[in-house]
Design a protein around this motif. Sequence first.
Motif, short mmCIF file in Angstrom:
data_model
loop_
_atom_site.label_atom_id
_atom_site.label_comp_id
_atom_site.label_asym_id
_atom_site.label_seq_id
_atom_site.Cartn_x
_atom_site.Cartn_y
_atom_site.Cartn_z
N CYS A 102 0.85 -1.19 0.00
CA CYS A 102 0.00 0.00 0.00
C CYS A 102 0.89 1.24 0.00
N CYS A 107 -0.10 4.95 4.55
CA CYS A 107 0.95 3.91 4.49
C CYS A 107 2.23 4.48 3.90
N CYS A 143 -5.35 2.14 -0.92
CA CYS A 143 -5.77 1.93 0.46
C CYS A 143 -6.73 0.75 0.59
N ASN A 144 -6.45 -0.13 1.53
CA ASN A 144 -7.32 -1.28 1.78
C ASN A 144 -8.04 -1.15 3.11
N ALA A 146 -7.10 -0.38 5.97
CA ALA A 146 -6.39 -0.95 7.11
C ALA A 146 -5.38 0.07 7.62
N CYS A 147 -5.74 1.34 7.50
CA CYS A 147 -4.77 2.41 7.79
C CYS A 147 -4.30 2.38 9.23
#
Length: 286
Positions: A102, A107, A143-144, A146-147
Amino acid sequence: MTEARQEVSLGMPQLPAPAYPAEVRARLEADAKEVIARYPDSRSALLPLLHLVQSEEGYVSRTGMALCAELLGLTTAEVTAVATFYTMYRRRPSGDYQVGVCTNTLCAVMGGDAIFDRLKQHLGLGNNETTEDGKVTLEHIECNAACDFAPVVMVNWEFFDNQTPESATQLVDDLIAGRTVEPTRGAPLCSYKETARILAGFPDQRPGAVEATGGAGPASLVGLRLAKGEELHPKVVAPRGESARSEAPQDRPQPGAQHLSSHDAPQQTSASDPDHPAGPAAEEGE
Ligand code: FES
């Protein structure tokens, strides 16, 4: 230039897509009919069907798109438009393990850019390229969500949280060597083709896979808990030098009482810089 534009710009008629072997075609068609039956309108099944054909070859080939078009009564142009729009569909053969770094804002600043650079150098690959042994495809991903675990690396869409250039290098070395790697949370790792079949909507039969999927972190779940009507008692971040206050009901300020949040309170620049406390800037000449 995207592959779709390349195809159009050639200006030559496309040869028909090669056919699947009869056994493969029969198996995919049976699976596809099961997927299509879940939807009131067959064309709604296009996204899972693209995952299904991706599970066969590891990417969405022209043969796969032609099958989707045929079974759904769509044109190949309509199917191509969808397959080239979403980045989860690959358009060329790729590795058993898709290693996605990411490099979105959070990230990136937390080390994602450094991880991606290190892996490119370590593997000798550019973005979207595959090792010669066909094991690893490296790519940067968006972005997934999961920041709160940044910087995040994903392998076949399973999370590897709080990575560093060193841990990510070890991760790809383990994948290439065939050693078992465990995602930080979520289901166990499986191959890219197996992942595609799960995304097509077929149950994950591996032992422990279903139980392992509840891996969201506390910060990610706050909104869900609020939506369920759960009363949360956040702890107010205290100004430096003061202890944090509880926001439990009995501790809440009474109406009319002064309510200080950490933003209302006077701040200091840094505990390590006591000679320069924050405050209104002095006017010139004062
Ligand atoms: S920015 Fe990387 S998961 Fe959100």
